[in-house]
Design an enzyme around this catalytic site. Structure first.
Site, PDB file in Angstrom:
ATOM      1  N   GLY A   1       0.823  -1.232   0.000  1.00 43.53           N
ATOM      2  CA  GLY A   1       0.000   0.000   0.000  1.00 43.53           C
ATOM      3  C   GLY A   1       0.841   1.258   0.000  1.00 43.53           C
ATOM      4  O   GLY A   1       0.322   2.345  -0.252  1.00 43.53           O
ATOM      5  N   GLY A   2       2.140   1.110   0.324  1.00 45.06           N
ATOM      6  CA  GLY A   2       3.071   2.236   0.232  1.00 45.06           C
ATOM      7  C   GLY A   2       2.695   3.418   1.113  1.00 45.06           C
ATOM      8  O   GLY A   2       2.016   3.268   2.144  1.00 45.06           O
TER       9      GLY A   2
ATOM     10  N   CYS B   1       0.700   5.929   0.384  1.00 42.81           N
ATOM     11  CA  CYS B   1      -0.725   6.263   0.288  1.00 42.81           C
ATOM     12  C   CYS B   1      -1.553   5.596   1.388  1.00 42.81           C
ATOM     13  O   CYS B   1      -2.221   6.274   2.156  1.00 42.81           O
ATOM     14  CB  CYS B   1      -1.241   5.868  -1.097  1.00 42.81           C
ATOM     15  SG  CYS B   1      -3.008   5.979  -1.255  1.00 42.81           S
TER      16      CYS B   1
ATOM     17  N   ILE C   1       0.087  19.037   1.523  1.00 47.69           N
ATOM     18  CA  ILE C   1       0.219  18.281   2.781  1.00 47.69           C
ATOM     19  C   ILE C   1       0.225  19.244   3.972  1.00 47.69           C
ATOM     20  O   ILE C   1      -0.430  19.004   4.990  1.00 47.69           O
ATOM     21  CB  ILE C   1       1.488  17.398   2.731  1.00 47.69           C
ATOM     22  CG1 ILE C   1       1.291  16.288   1.678  1.00 47.69           C
ATOM     23  CG2 ILE C   1       1.812  16.791   4.093  1.00 47.69           C
ATOM     24  CD1 ILE C   1       2.519  15.439   1.405  1.00 47.69           C
TER      25      ILE C   1
ATOM     26  N   ASP D   1       5.409   8.392  -7.843  1.00 49.76           N
ATOM     27  CA  ASP D   1       6.237   9.473  -7.296  1.00 49.76           C
ATOM     28  C   ASP D   1       7.683   9.411  -7.802  1.00 49.76           C
ATOM     29  O   ASP D   1       8.350  10.438  -7.874  1.00 49.76           O
ATOM     30  CB  ASP D   1       6.255   9.404  -5.762  1.00 49.76           C
ATOM     31  CG  ASP D   1       4.988   9.963  -5.140  1.00 49.76           C
ATOM     32  OD1 ASP D   1       4.004  10.161  -5.889  1.00 49.76           O
ATOM     33  OD2 ASP D   1       4.967  10.182  -3.917  1.00 49.76           O
TER      34      ASP D   1
ATOM     35  N   HIS E   1     -31.230  18.253  -7.662  1.00 50.18           N
ATOM     36  CA  HIS E   1     -31.458  19.386  -6.749  1.00 50.18           C
ATOM     37  C   HIS E   1     -32.011  18.880  -5.423  1.00 50.18           C
ATOM     38  O   HIS E   1     -32.878  18.014  -5.427  1.00 50.18           O
ATOM     39  CB  HIS E   1     -32.451  20.358  -7.371  1.00 50.18           C
ATOM     40  CG  HIS E   1     -32.842  21.462  -6.442  1.00 50.18           C
ATOM     41  ND1 HIS E   1     -31.989  22.516  -6.176  1.00 50.18           N
ATOM     42  CD2 HIS E   1     -33.959  21.671  -5.698  1.00 50.18           C
ATOM     43  CE1 HIS E   1     -32.574  23.333  -5.311  1.00 50.18           C
ATOM     44  NE2 HIS E   1     -33.758  22.845  -5.001  1.00 50.18           N
TER      45      HIS E   1
END
Ligand SMILES: Cc1cc2nc3c(=O)[nH]c(=O)nc-3n(C[C@H](O)[C@H](O)[C@H](O)COP(=O)(O)OP(=O)(O)OC[C@H]3O[C@@H](n4cnc5c(N)ncnc54)[C@H](O)[C@@H]3O)c2cc1C
Length: 460
Positions: A38-39, A41, A185, A305, A437
């Site tokens: 999942g790193g 993130c 961030i 990244d 709406h």
């Protein structure tokens, strides 16, 4: 020796999505992960921040309950339980990361836990095991950038200076949080800690916060933060850290700011360790890639990244899919001009495409429609009337060039802008599309009507 068609280095939202896609397209696939699936993130980025921000929003709503006709007799009895908040965050993380593990396994991806060292473009070493691969996808991500400022190292060692990772697991609420930098961030953490009751000071080098987004939005956000008590100091040059103090220069004058935590949030640096033997072409941002995610070495791709194009999870995932499709013989390209970008502040900010200034600088003849939330029924009903939607369109055909919004649900609403641009849609398309709406999404339709010169719920 194990042999793979595609080996993915790193299992963040770039790597794990690429691995699933690769396996689904019939490639024998492995993923190598040094830390957690999942790193950034899932573990210390998108998901933990948003989970904590939700807790902060609940707290803020309770403290402002009288706005909705609910009196709380003793607000002092409303207490923040930081441990429970962090536990809830950790539960969300665990649930998602175990979901990723299950998805990888069920799709037949081999998972290797350990640091992957590249021996050559077809050979990766993990914990003394040698893996062979026809194609390599590098998805090793990024880490917080720590600038070289006097005393900063010691301040980190003493626990006063922190990065976005440590600030996610607070043991106690800082009375005063200093935020160095004013990017996405930084603004999310400023929002979080301000809503939880900490005093927050942002130290920013340039004359505005969120300098990458549309000027009107960044000015509106600065106003919102200031109204909520966040102090923003512009034109700051960092001189040195002394424990819990940061000494800076502002307009030629030396000033000292003292907080119990100093969040250093000045950008990210690519994780290039272990890749040295590849001789990859890099620049300051990371590995250089083209729109097919190819590097300068045949059979080696770099996504997310690590290529430094857009440091966003959804970009990493989209690039993962494009890289795999190219490896598997399709000709797929990224469209970098339609990347949505979101800030989960209160209210949220979301943008896609060109800002008004960019469109003008590029020589487009444009029309702009801006509709305020204060003229929208749902915004009034919800008590969230700060914000606006701004559409930038090409005058000739009304093609949408950019959508920029500040609204409590902007990060969900921006998908309308993304899809309209993906379909090369126009102002007319947005104005004609019947919006439900009452919803905040009506503001997008109203901004389109306005740009077309025929506003319904506001005056020209
Ligand atoms: C606080 C914070 C909040 C964020 N919020 C958002 C948000 O709301 N929305 C959004 O879109 N983005 C957000 N981001 C950015 C987002 O997290 C990143 O853009 C995204 O994680 C990048 O994905 P990636 O797959 O490229 O790399 P990463 O997620 O960084 O994953 C890379 C993985 O590779 C592993 N690795 C590195 N080197 C090796 C090696 N040699 N061998 C094996 N494994 C290795 C690492 O352990 C890591 O797990 C946020 C970031 C932060 C820090």
């Amino acid at each position: 020796m194990k042999q793979y068609d595609i080996l993915v280095l790193g299992a963040g939202p770039g790597g794990y999505v690429a691995a699933i896609k690769a396996a689904q397209m019939g490639a024998k696939t492995a993923v190598v992960e040094a830390g957690e699936l999942g790193g950034v993130c899932l573990n210390v980025g998108c998901i933990p921040t948003k989970t904590l921000l939700k807790s902060a929003k609940v707290y803020e709503s309770i403290m402002n309950a009288e706005k909705y006709g609910i009196d709380i007799k003793d607000k002092n009895s409303v207490a923040i339980n930081l441990d429970a908040m962090v536990k809830r965050k950790n539960q969300a993380v665990r649930r998602l990361t175990s979901g990723v593990k299950m998805l990888l396994e069920k799709n037949g991806v081999d998972i290797y836990k350990g640091f992957g060292e590249v021996v050559d473009k077809n050979t990766i070493k993990v914990n003394d095991e040698i893996l062979n691969t026809k194609n390599l996808i590098i998805a090793t991500g990024s880490s917080p950038m720590i600038p070289d400022i006097e005393g900063i190292k010691e301040s980190f060692e003493q626990g006063y200076a922190v990065t976005s990772t440590e600030v996610l697991d607070p043991k106690e609420l800082p009375e005063h949080l200093i935020v160095v930098g004013a990017g996405t961030i930084s603004i999310e953490f400023a929002t979080l800690y301000n809503a939880l009751g900490s005093k927050v000071t942002i130290l920013q080098r340039s004359p505005r916060i969120l300098s990458g987004i549309d000027k009107d939005l960044s000015e509106a956000m600065a106003k919102v933060l200031t109204k909520k008590g966040v102090k923003i100091i512009y034109g700051v040059k960092h001189k040195k850290f002394e424990g819990n103090k940061i000494i800076v220069e502002v307009n030629g004058e030396e000033k000292t700011f003292e907080g119990d935590k100093i969040l250093v949030s000045l950008g990210r640096t690519p994780n290039l360790k272990g890749l040295e033997k590849l001789n990859l072409e890099t620049d300051r941002k990371g590995i250089i890639t083209d729109e097919r995610l190819r590097t300068n070495i045949e059979g080696v791709y770099a996504i997310g990244d690590i290529n430094g194009k857009h440091l966003l999870a959804h970009v990493a995932s989209a690039e993962g899919i494009i890289a795999v499709e190219n490896i598997m013989g399709k000709d797929s390209k990224m469209s970098y001009d339609r990347i949505p970008s979101c800030i989960y502040s209160f209210p949220e900010i979301a943008t896609v495409g060109m800002t008004e200034d960019e469109a003008r600088e590029k020589g487009y003849d444009i029309i702009v429609g801006t509709f305020p939330l204060s003229a929208n029924g749902k915004a009034l009903a919800e008590g969230d009337r700060d914000g606006f939607v701004k559409i930038v369109a090409n005058k000739e055909y009304g093609e949408i060039l950019g959508v920029h919004m500040m609204a409590s649900t902007a990060t969900d609403m921006i998908a309308e802008g993304v899809m309209t641009m993906e379909l090369e849609g126009t102002l007319e398309d947005i104005a004609r599309g019947i919006h439900p709406h009452p919803t905040l999404s009506e503001t997008v339709m109203e901004a389109a009507h306005l740009a077309l010169g025929s506003p319904i719920h506001t005056l020209k």
